[in-house]
Design a protein around this motif. Structure first.
Motif, PDB file in Angstrom:
ATOM      1  N   GLY A 188      -6.714  -3.652  -1.545  1.00  0.00           N
ATOM      2  CA  GLY A 188      -6.017  -2.567  -0.864  1.00  0.00           C
ATOM      3  C   GLY A 188      -6.954  -1.427  -0.503  1.00  0.00           C
ATOM      4  O   GLY A 188      -8.176  -1.533  -0.651  1.00  0.00           O
ATOM      5  N   PRO A 189      -6.377  -0.305  -0.003  1.00  0.00           N
ATOM      6  CA  PRO A 189      -7.207   0.837   0.370  1.00  0.00           C
ATOM      7  C   PRO A 189      -8.072   1.307  -0.814  1.00  0.00           C
ATOM      8  O   PRO A 189      -7.748   1.049  -1.967  1.00  0.00           O
TER       9      PRO A 189
ATOM     10  N   TYR B 181       0.869  -1.191   0.000  1.00  0.00           N
ATOM     11  CA  TYR B 181       0.000   0.000   0.000  1.00  0.00           C
ATOM     12  C   TYR B 181       0.898   1.232   0.000  1.00  0.00           C
ATOM     13  O   TYR B 181       1.238   1.765   1.056  1.00  0.00           O
TER      14      TYR B 181
ATOM     15  N   ASP C 203     -10.733 -18.448   2.386  1.00  0.00           N
ATOM     16  CA  ASP C 203      -9.389 -17.882   2.208  1.00  0.00           C
ATOM     17  C   ASP C 203      -9.191 -16.701   3.146  1.00  0.00           C
ATOM     18  O   ASP C 203     -10.140 -16.190   3.735  1.00  0.00           O
TER      19      ASP C 203
ATOM     20  N   SER D 136      -3.203 -15.957   1.625  1.00  0.00           N
ATOM     21  CA  SER D 136      -2.011 -15.194   2.001  1.00  0.00           C
ATOM     22  C   SER D 136      -1.431 -15.658   3.333  1.00  0.00           C
ATOM     23  O   SER D 136      -2.036 -16.441   4.060  1.00  0.00           O
ATOM     24  N   SER D 137      -0.253 -15.120   3.648  1.00  0.00           N
ATOM     25  CA  SER D 137       0.441 -15.519   4.877  1.00  0.00           C
ATOM     26  C   SER D 137       0.058 -14.624   6.043  1.00  0.00           C
ATOM     27  O   SER D 137       0.634 -14.736   7.117  1.00  0.00           O
TER      28      SER D 137
ATOM     29  N   LEU E 171      -4.474  -7.166  -4.701  1.00  0.00           N
ATOM     30  CA  LEU E 171      -5.142  -7.600  -3.478  1.00  0.00           C
ATOM     31  C   LEU E 171      -6.079  -6.517  -2.960  1.00  0.00           C
ATOM     32  O   LEU E 171      -6.282  -6.370  -1.767  1.00  0.00           O
TER      33      LEU E 171
ATOM     34  N   ILE F 157       1.424 -21.756  -4.186  1.00  0.00           N
ATOM     35  CA  ILE F 157       0.596 -21.500  -3.003  1.00  0.00           C
ATOM     36  C   ILE F 157      -0.884 -21.574  -3.361  1.00  0.00           C
ATOM     37  O   ILE F 157      -1.723 -21.908  -2.514  1.00  0.00           O
TER      38      ILE F 157
ATOM     39  N   PHE G  76     -10.196 -14.956  -5.389  1.00  0.00           N
ATOM     40  CA  PHE G  76     -11.139 -15.235  -4.306  1.00  0.00           C
ATOM     41  C   PHE G  76     -12.197 -14.124  -4.265  1.00  0.00           C
ATOM     42  O   PHE G  76     -11.957 -13.021  -4.775  1.00  0.00           O
ATOM     43  N   PRO G  77     -13.336 -14.379  -3.601  1.00  0.00           N
ATOM     44  CA  PRO G  77     -14.341 -13.314  -3.490  1.00  0.00           C
ATOM     45  C   PRO G  77     -13.724 -12.049  -2.886  1.00  0.00           C
ATOM     46  O   PRO G  77     -13.084 -12.113  -1.840  1.00  0.00           O
TER      47      PRO G  77
ATOM     48  N   ARG H 159      -8.281  -0.694  -8.464  1.00  0.00           N
ATOM     49  CA  ARG H 159      -9.114  -1.494  -7.541  1.00  0.00           C
ATOM     50  C   ARG H 159     -10.533  -1.663  -8.095  1.00  0.00           C
ATOM     51  O   ARG H 159     -11.099  -0.737  -8.674  1.00  0.00           O
TER      52      ARG H 159
ATOM     53  N   ASP I 236       5.144 -13.254   3.279  1.00  0.00           N
ATOM     54  CA  ASP I 236       4.191 -13.124   2.186  1.00  0.00           C
ATOM     55  C   ASP I 236       4.086 -14.485   1.517  1.00  0.00           C
ATOM     56  O   ASP I 236       5.111 -15.128   1.257  1.00  0.00           O
ATOM     57  N   SER I 237       2.872 -14.904   1.242  1.00  0.00           N
ATOM     58  CA  SER I 237       2.686 -16.269   0.750  1.00  0.00           C
ATOM     59  C   SER I 237       3.344 -16.490  -0.609  1.00  0.00           C
ATOM     60  O   SER I 237       3.705 -17.608  -0.942  1.00  0.00           O
TER      61      SER I 237
ATOM     62  N   ARG J 191      -4.759 -14.480  -7.816  1.00  0.00           N
ATOM     63  CA  ARG J 191      -5.875 -14.915  -6.952  1.00  0.00           C
ATOM     64  C   ARG J 191      -7.177 -14.264  -7.388  1.00  0.00           C
ATOM     65  O   ARG J 191      -7.179 -13.074  -7.743  1.00  0.00           O
TER      66      ARG J 191
ATOM     67  N   ILE K  94      -0.027 -22.255   5.934  1.00  0.00           N
ATOM     68  CA  ILE K  94       0.491 -21.055   6.618  1.00  0.00           C
ATOM     69  C   ILE K  94      -0.485 -20.603   7.704  1.00  0.00           C
ATOM     70  O   ILE K  94      -0.085 -20.246   8.814  1.00  0.00           O
TER      71      ILE K  94
ATOM     72  N   ASP L 216      -8.495 -13.666   2.521  1.00  0.00           N
ATOM     73  CA  ASP L 216      -9.170 -12.418   2.132  1.00  0.00           C
ATOM     74  C   ASP L 216     -10.598 -12.396   2.661  1.00  0.00           C
ATOM     75  O   ASP L 216     -11.153 -11.328   2.915  1.00  0.00           O
TER      76      ASP L 216
ATOM     77  N   ALA M 134      -7.981  -7.481   2.724  1.00  0.00           N
ATOM     78  CA  ALA M 134      -6.660  -6.836   2.713  1.00  0.00           C
ATOM     79  C   ALA M 134      -6.693  -5.363   3.090  1.00  0.00           C
ATOM     80  O   ALA M 134      -5.745  -4.853   3.671  1.00  0.00           O
ATOM     81  N   GLU M 135      -7.797  -4.681   2.790  1.00  0.00           N
ATOM     82  CA  GLU M 135      -7.831  -3.243   3.094  1.00  0.00           C
ATOM     83  C   GLU M 135      -7.736  -2.983   4.602  1.00  0.00           C
ATOM     84  O   GLU M 135      -7.411  -1.888   5.028  1.00  0.00           O
TER      85      GLU M 135
ATOM     86  N   ARG N 291     -11.155 -10.363  -3.633  1.00  0.00           N
ATOM     87  CA  ARG N 291      -9.700 -10.260  -3.623  1.00  0.00           C
ATOM     88  C   ARG N 291      -9.203  -8.923  -4.203  1.00  0.00           C
ATOM     89  O   ARG N 291      -8.282  -8.317  -3.692  1.00  0.00           O
TER      90      ARG N 291
ATOM     91  N   LYS O 106     -16.629  -7.347  -3.061  1.00  0.00           N
ATOM     92  CA  LYS O 106     -17.130  -8.715  -3.062  1.00  0.00           C
ATOM     93  C   LYS O 106     -18.066  -8.959  -4.243  1.00  0.00           C
ATOM     94  O   LYS O 106     -18.354 -10.097  -4.582  1.00  0.00           O
TER      95      LYS O 106
END
Lengths: 446, 187
Positions: A388-389, A83, B17, B85-86, A386, A238, A410-411, A395, A142-143, A408, B110, B19, B24-25, A413, A417
């Motif tokens: 983020g803000p 970020y 997951d 994520s980790s 990902l 991962i 994911f819902p 975004r 970090d994954s 990724r 993880i 998230d 993340a925010e 992400r 959503k």
């Protein structure tokens, strides 16, 4: 420098091992290890960033005392990347915490925001700066730290507590993983990328198909890959639950690494009779351009099955899809074309951002091709990969349908959503951006 | 880790997951500030699509609006809980919200490791498809010593898998305490 390492310590009971097992044996001071063994290993490099660094440093001080010093400042790499270009007060405070810690500890490997040292996405910056070396152990908060397995090292993601433990001791316990072997043979068709291969593999084994295991990538297609392509393979282990990805080091590896560091390293190779959990063969000529549909990286479809799907946005960036080779690929498709949907370009690092301004496809720089196509180009960071803000570049803030070169879907992400994300190769993302619907890049290579 | 964990169940499906656990925010708040860390409880599971939040019917908010602690104590999940994520913020957020144990068919490694090394929550594994049997709001009682889970509402009992090697790390209070007790770190 590099040498073929064999475990000759005990000639009477020589254990055949995989690369991952050999690295963990060496770093735990043992002649051999077996999958399932819990071992304490010495850490060569610890990496952290702005999301997990502050928490890690907090635990380090809580456990080792307010005046404690890190175990080896030359082995710690701190890269703010998540970020960065945001007005979010808390996110900016986190960068200040990294800055203060780097100053207090006199860290040589801190890449501060707002300075010429700023890099961007850690997993691409690490190789660029020579921190990924064959035979080593790399942990990161970090994954996607698993990306560095491309260099023939053991690299995996950990949490803040484990990272704080490493900061104070230089050690961590790991359970030795079984190795799954993925063999990609054949000559890569022009329209195919490493991203298609790994999406095909994850689609085959599922999002938990490699949980607790190493994923070893080999075969003639991998042999002929650049380091960046191998990073794409290892980056997404991962997404199958894998602990680490691994590629056998070769001349491509050592040439890349030696151009970036003088540090010595040791290459490890799979023994001929090493034991594997399972072996998965692919002929790359039979793999089609592949996507992962919403909302899971294993929700595989070949592009022709979803071609014509309406899109609102295209996104090219991240540790897996924002390297220079990814942008050259996108530029090959976008050359002389105009995008029909909002298309966001985020070079992973400042080095990549500089390269797109100088590297040409035909007579134009990659940057020119993107600008003429009508793309929006952002500053180097993790950006919208990902979410983020809320003010993050690219975004997804509503019910957009996006095709993305990230890792990724994911819902929520990439933000809302309500949004839907298709993961695909830079070729497929670029072709889809030009047409405004999901498009098979093969149309651009006939 | 308590010997007996008692409370209401919150039930989720497969592949929850990180998230979804903590978007993340929200990873920007301080983890060691008494007031600021409440945000992790407030937004725990806020990334779960509402129709899948609190099975079997869904539409159950994990944390009620304007609060930061959940009425639920034990999370029941399906396969691959905590993938992605980790971020250690994920098990931490569940702990802040008041979760003491998660029971799932399998975990992403993880998340599992973070739960143990930070001693945030007890991650139990089960061979039963509990996410299809337990209903959100059921009263549960988990004996963490012998791994017996009682569903007091449905009057059913299950034997969970042994915690195995990690039990002494969890009982010790995390990796630092474990390392001190085992002599790896100075007291």
């Amino acid at each position: 420098m590099s040498s073929r390492a064999e475990s000759n310590d005990d000639k009477t009971e020589r254990v055949e091992m995989t690369i991952t097992e050999k690295i963990l044996a060496k770093h735990s001071g043992r002649a051999s290890v077996n999958p399932g063994d819990n071992v304490w290993i010495d850490v060569d490099v610890l990496m952290t960033h702005d999301v997990c660094g502050p928490g890690t440093f907090g635990i380090f001080k809580r456990e080792f005392g307010p005046t404690a010093k890190v175990w080896d400042k030359d082995k710690l790499v701190v890269i703010p990347d998540h970020y960065i270009f945001t007005k979010d007060m808390h996110a900016n405070r986190n960068i200040q915490i990294l800055r203060d810690f780097a100053k207090e500890q006199d860290l040589p490997h801190y890449f501060d925001v707002g300075t010429p040292r700023y890099k961007g996405v850690c997993h691409v910056a690490m190789p660029e700066e020579g921190f990924t070396r064959p035979g080593e152990v790399l942990f990161g908060t970090d994954s996607h730290t698993c990306t560095a397995g491309a260099f023939g090292e053991f690299a995996t993601g950990i949490g803040n507590t484990d990272a704080a433990f490493v900061l104070g001791t230089g050690k961590l316990w790991v359970k030795v993983p079984e190795t799954m072997k993925f063999i990609f043979d054949g000559e890569m068709p022009k329209y195919l990328m490493a991203k298609d291969l790994i999406l095909a593999a994850i689609g085959k084994i599922g999002v938990d198909g490699a949980t607790y295991r190493a994923m070893d990538f080999s075969g003639t297609a991998v042999d002929s890959m650049t380091m960046e392509d191998r990073m794409t393979l290892c980056n997404m282990v991962i997404e199958a639950g894998g602990k680490n990805g691994i590629c056998t080091p070769d001349k491509t590896t050592t040439d890349y690494v030696r151009a970036r560091t003088n540090k010595e390293f040791e290459c490890f190779y799979n023994d001929d009779d090493a034991k594997y959990h399972s072996t998965h063969h692919f002929n790359v000529k039979e793999i089609e351009p592949t996507v992962a549909k919403p909302h899971s990286p294993d929700n595989k479809a070949v592009v022709s099955e979803v071609a014509g799907t309406r899109l609102d946005r295209a996104y090219i960036g991240s540790c897996t899809g924002g390297k220079i080779s990814d942008f050259i690929a996108a530029a090959e498709v976008m050359y002389g074309e105009t995008v029909k949907i909002d298309t966001f370009i985020v070079p992973a690092t400042t080095e990549v951002a500089n390269q797109i301004k100088s590297i040409k496809v035909k007579d134009k720089t990659v940057m020119q091709i993107f600008e003429e196509a009508g793309c929006r180009i952002g500053d180097s960071s993790c950006a919208a990969c990902l979410g983020g803000p809320s003010d993050t570049f690219g975004r997804l803030n509503g019910a957009e349908v996006c095709i993305s070169s990230t890792n990724r879907n994911f819902p929520g992400r990439m933000g809302s959503k309500k949004s839907q994300v298709y993961l695909a190769s830079p070729y497929t993302v670029a072709a889809s951006a030009v047409k405004g619907v999901i498009t098979n890049p093969r149309e651009f290579f006939n | 880790m308590k010997a007996i964990i008692k409370g209401k169940a919150f039930v989720l499906g497969n592949d929850i997951d990180t998230d979804q656990i903590i978007p993340a925010e929200h990873l920007v708040y301080k983890l060691d500030d008494v007031d600021e860390k409440k945000n992790y409880g407030r937004y725990a599971f806020s990334g779960v699509p509402i129709e899948q939040s609190g099975l079997p019917h869904g539409n159950v908010p994990f944390v009620k609006e304007e609060t930061w602690q959940s009425e639920f104590t034990i999370v029941i999940g399906g396969k691959n809980f905590g993938c992605g994520s980790s971020r250690e913020h994920a098990p931490f957020a569940l702990q802040v919200a008041g979760i003491e144990a998660v029971i799932a068919e399998s975990y992403a490694r993880i998340f599992y490791r973070n739960s143990i090394d930070g001693a945030f929550i007890a991650p139990f594994e089960t061979t039963n498809h509990l996410s299809q049997e337990v209903r959100t709001g059921d009263d549960l009682e988990l004996n963490t010593t012998n791994g017996i889970l009682k569903n007091l509402t449905q009057k059913k009992e299950y034997q969970l898998s042994s915690l195995g090697d990690i039990e002494h790390i969890l009982h010790g209070g995390g990796i630092f305490e474990y390392a001190r007790k085992s002599g790896m770190l100075k007291q």
